[in-house]
Design a protein around this motif. Sequence first.
Motif, PDB file in Angstrom:
ATOM      1  N   MET A  61       0.845  -1.214   0.000  1.00  0.00           N
ATOM      2  CA  MET A  61       0.000   0.000   0.000  1.00  0.00           C
ATOM      3  C   MET A  61       0.869   1.248   0.000  1.00  0.00           C
ATOM      4  SD  MET A  61      -3.022  -0.319   2.788  1.00  0.00           S
ATOM      5  CE  MET A  61      -2.753  -1.761   3.749  1.00  0.00           C
ATOM      6  N   ASN A  62       1.908   1.200   0.831  1.00  0.00           N
ATOM      7  CA  ASN A  62       2.808   2.346   0.923  1.00  0.00           C
ATOM      8  C   ASN A  62       3.411   2.649  -0.450  1.00  0.00           C
ATOM      9  OD1 ASN A  62       5.928   3.131   1.326  1.00  0.00           O
ATOM     10  ND2 ASN A  62       4.686   4.112   2.901  1.00  0.00           N
ATOM     11  N   MET A  63       3.869   1.609  -1.126  1.00  0.00           N
ATOM     12  CA  MET A  63       4.468   1.826  -2.453  1.00  0.00           C
ATOM     13  C   MET A  63       3.432   2.371  -3.434  1.00  0.00           C
ATOM     14  SD  MET A  63       7.044   1.864  -4.427  1.00  0.00           S
ATOM     15  CE  MET A  63       8.460   0.828  -4.089  1.00  0.00           C
ATOM     16  N   ALA A  64       2.214   1.814  -3.393  1.00  0.00           N
ATOM     17  CA  ALA A  64       1.165   2.300  -4.305  1.00  0.00           C
ATOM     18  C   ALA A  64       0.921   3.790  -4.074  1.00  0.00           C
ATOM     19  CB  ALA A  64      -0.125   1.508  -4.093  1.00  0.00           C
ATOM     20  N   ALA A  65       0.919   4.188  -2.795  1.00  0.00           N
ATOM     21  CA  ALA A  65       0.599   5.582  -2.476  1.00  0.00           C
ATOM     22  C   ALA A  65       1.736   6.538  -2.829  1.00  0.00           C
ATOM     23  CB  ALA A  65       0.248   5.703  -0.994  1.00  0.00           C
ATOM     24  N   ILE A  66       2.979   6.085  -2.699  1.00  0.00           N
ATOM     25  CA  ILE A  66       4.082   7.039  -2.955  1.00  0.00           C
ATOM     26  C   ILE A  66       4.595   6.977  -4.395  1.00  0.00           C
ATOM     27  CG2 ILE A  66       4.775   7.088  -0.522  1.00  0.00           C
ATOM     28  CD1 ILE A  66       7.145   5.357  -1.146  1.00  0.00           C
ATOM     29  N   GLN A  67       4.444   5.805  -5.035  1.00  0.00           N
ATOM     30  CA  GLN A  67       5.012   5.595  -6.366  1.00  0.00           C
ATOM     31  C   GLN A  67       4.479   6.608  -7.390  1.00  0.00           C
ATOM     32  OE1 GLN A  67       3.954   1.671  -8.195  1.00  0.00           O
ATOM     33  NE2 GLN A  67       6.170   1.439  -8.182  1.00  0.00           N
ATOM     34  N   TYR A  68       3.179   6.821  -7.360  1.00  0.00           N
ATOM     35  CA  TYR A  68       2.587   7.696  -8.386  1.00  0.00           C
ATOM     36  C   TYR A  68       2.756   9.170  -8.051  1.00  0.00           C
ATOM     37  CZ  TYR A  68       0.869   3.690 -10.873  1.00  0.00           C
ATOM     38  OH  TYR A  68       0.815   2.535 -11.601  1.00  0.00           O
ATOM     39  N   LYS A  69       2.918   9.485  -6.770  1.00  0.00           N
ATOM     40  CA  LYS A  69       3.221  10.874  -6.421  1.00  0.00           C
ATOM     41  C   LYS A  69       4.552  11.256  -7.054  1.00  0.00           C
ATOM     42  CE  LYS A  69       0.794  11.044  -1.944  1.00  0.00           C
ATOM     43  NZ  LYS A  69       0.022   9.811  -2.027  1.00  0.00           N
ATOM     44  N   ASP A  70       5.510  10.361  -6.940  1.00  0.00           N
ATOM     45  CA  ASP A  70       6.836  10.630  -7.495  1.00  0.00           C
ATOM     46  C   ASP A  70       6.804  10.563  -9.022  1.00  0.00           C
ATOM     47  OD1 ASP A  70       9.615  11.100  -7.386  1.00  0.00           O
ATOM     48  OD2 ASP A  70       9.964   8.961  -7.717  1.00  0.00           O
ATOM     49  N   ALA A  71       6.165   9.514  -9.539  1.00  0.00           N
ATOM     50  CA  ALA A  71       6.151   9.330 -10.994  1.00  0.00           C
ATOM     51  C   ALA A  71       5.532  10.522 -11.715  1.00  0.00           C
ATOM     52  CB  ALA A  71       5.370   8.051 -11.346  1.00  0.00           C
ATOM     53  N   GLN A  77       5.092  13.522 -10.221  1.00  0.00           N
ATOM     54  CA  GLN A  77       5.491  14.761  -9.529  1.00  0.00           C
ATOM     55  C   GLN A  77       4.246  15.544  -9.102  1.00  0.00           C
ATOM     56  OE1 GLN A  77       8.964  16.766 -11.330  1.00  0.00           O
ATOM     57  NE2 GLN A  77       9.068  15.012 -12.697  1.00  0.00           N
ATOM     58  N   ASP A  78       3.353  14.794  -8.419  1.00  0.00           N
ATOM     59  CA  ASP A  78       2.053  15.357  -8.065  1.00  0.00           C
ATOM     60  C   ASP A  78       1.562  14.635  -6.800  1.00  0.00           C
ATOM     61  OD1 ASP A  78      -0.576  16.114  -7.814  1.00  0.00           O
ATOM     62  OD2 ASP A  78      -1.189  15.462  -9.824  1.00  0.00           O
ATOM     63  N   THR A  79       1.572  15.347  -5.675  1.00  0.00           N
ATOM     64  CA  THR A  79       1.226  14.696  -4.398  1.00  0.00           C
ATOM     65  C   THR A  79      -0.266  14.386  -4.271  1.00  0.00           C
ATOM     66  OG1 THR A  79       1.033  16.883  -3.384  1.00  0.00           O
ATOM     67  CG2 THR A  79       3.141  15.727  -3.109  1.00  0.00           C
ATOM     68  N   ARG A  80      -1.071  14.800  -5.257  1.00  0.00           N
ATOM     69  CA  ARG A  80      -2.497  14.456  -5.190  1.00  0.00           C
ATOM     70  C   ARG A  80      -2.765  13.022  -5.625  1.00  0.00           C
ATOM     71  NH1 ARG A  80      -4.513  19.158  -8.997  1.00  0.00           N
ATOM     72  NH2 ARG A  80      -2.723  18.247 -10.043  1.00  0.00           N
TER      73      ARG A  80
END
Length: 459
Positions: A328-338, A340-343
């Motif tokens: 879950m943690n990876m799912a939540a942070i992976q796309y923020k980084d990918a 460049q959008d914390t939403r």
Amino acid sequence: MARESLRIDNARYVITLDQERRIVRDASILVEDGRISRVGKAGELASSPADRVIDARRFVVTPGFVNGHMHISYAHPVRGIFPDEMASPLEHVFNLQAAMTEEEEYAATLLGIVELLKNGTVCFVDPGSTKFPDACLQAYEDSGVRVVMGECVTDRQAPWNLPKHETGEAVRRTAAFIDKWHGRLDGRLTAWAMPFSPETCSGELLRELKKVVDERRTTLTLHHNSGVHARKDYQARHGCRPTEYLESLGVVGPNVLLAHVLGIDEAEIDVIARTRTAVTMCPITAAKGGRGVPEHGRMPELLAKGVKIALGSDSPNNCNHLDLVRVMNMAAIQYKDARQDTRQIPAETALEMATRSGAEALGLGEQIGSIEPGKRADLVLFDTDRPEWQALWNPVRNLVYNADGRSVHTVIVDGRVVVDAYRQSFADESRLYARVQEIGEGLQARTGIRFPGSRWPVV
Ligand SMILES: [Zn+2]
């Protein structure tokens, strides 16, 4: 047989994942005959009698987690043997799997289940890895876990050592497997069709297997990816994109679960959304395998169109752990980084995929995935009396961003306490660890699949 009734009493928070996504503070849950019968403020349930009362004052309670793609069987005994730089170990994976004996597969499966349950996963999809389901049934039964299983079938030459049958035989085997297994263990065991992939199965086989699951009201899962090269290749062979090819065969719909699903384009997202096809994504496997999530991952677009997504760990040689909190943690942070959008992918969305939406993706949404009266009682009690849970203001963010499976204190499946104060009682863990290490040694010796153990000298 009636189960003992339980009252989870006075929990610090219950994250219900109900229709309104209520988080109930100072909450109690009543479990009767394997089902959740009441959820509410502790005061309202204080007079409800129960055979066992669990003092939950220091616990955050969530629904049990669902792992939508997890190859059990070969990997635990040889976990970590493949060097980081190995792009794809698949050739070795299937040779190792083929070499497993019945007793070895049982032991590896039991260890897999210990790891799953102790990290809060109550239900997993094994995409056809298990060769000896009769032996492994004992592990499913003893542990109390929920399992989705099937026989991996193909009818085309694959680059790896996959089980291959003539088309009609593959269909007959799948139908017989489902008829034998579906609904066993009081409904905790679900049997599906499990063709490996569209590349290793003929269109006729995929079409026939879809008929088999439609007739039996069950599900089909297969590995499915796309991407520029695959689209070019499918265009030349079938005149359409990979996902459109599945649609042309009728192998889409709510009872089809596509695994991985990297590289799909807008038109393929439309096919998946329009046909209400379900998806499992494996964020850690994608990241660790260098699959290029920034370029190929489309989780936000699928979610935006209402696609049901489950999270998966994939095999213990891919992820390599079976801790859905870390997934879950990876799912939540992976796309923020990918992006460049914390939403992107809020913590709440990650938790939905591991519970309610994941259960729906597997066709089990009526039974599990949320803490509501009438659902089967699959619950995880997280111990907040630990450093990583401090300070506690928002239990969902704490869970997804601070915690991991180490704080899983108690796990309940179908109303049965299967992990109790950090301990399980269905397996002798120290003997099992020693046996699995031995099995790994034997497998490497028999197959000759060995790699330099370490970049650094082991002296
Ligand atoms: Zn897989």
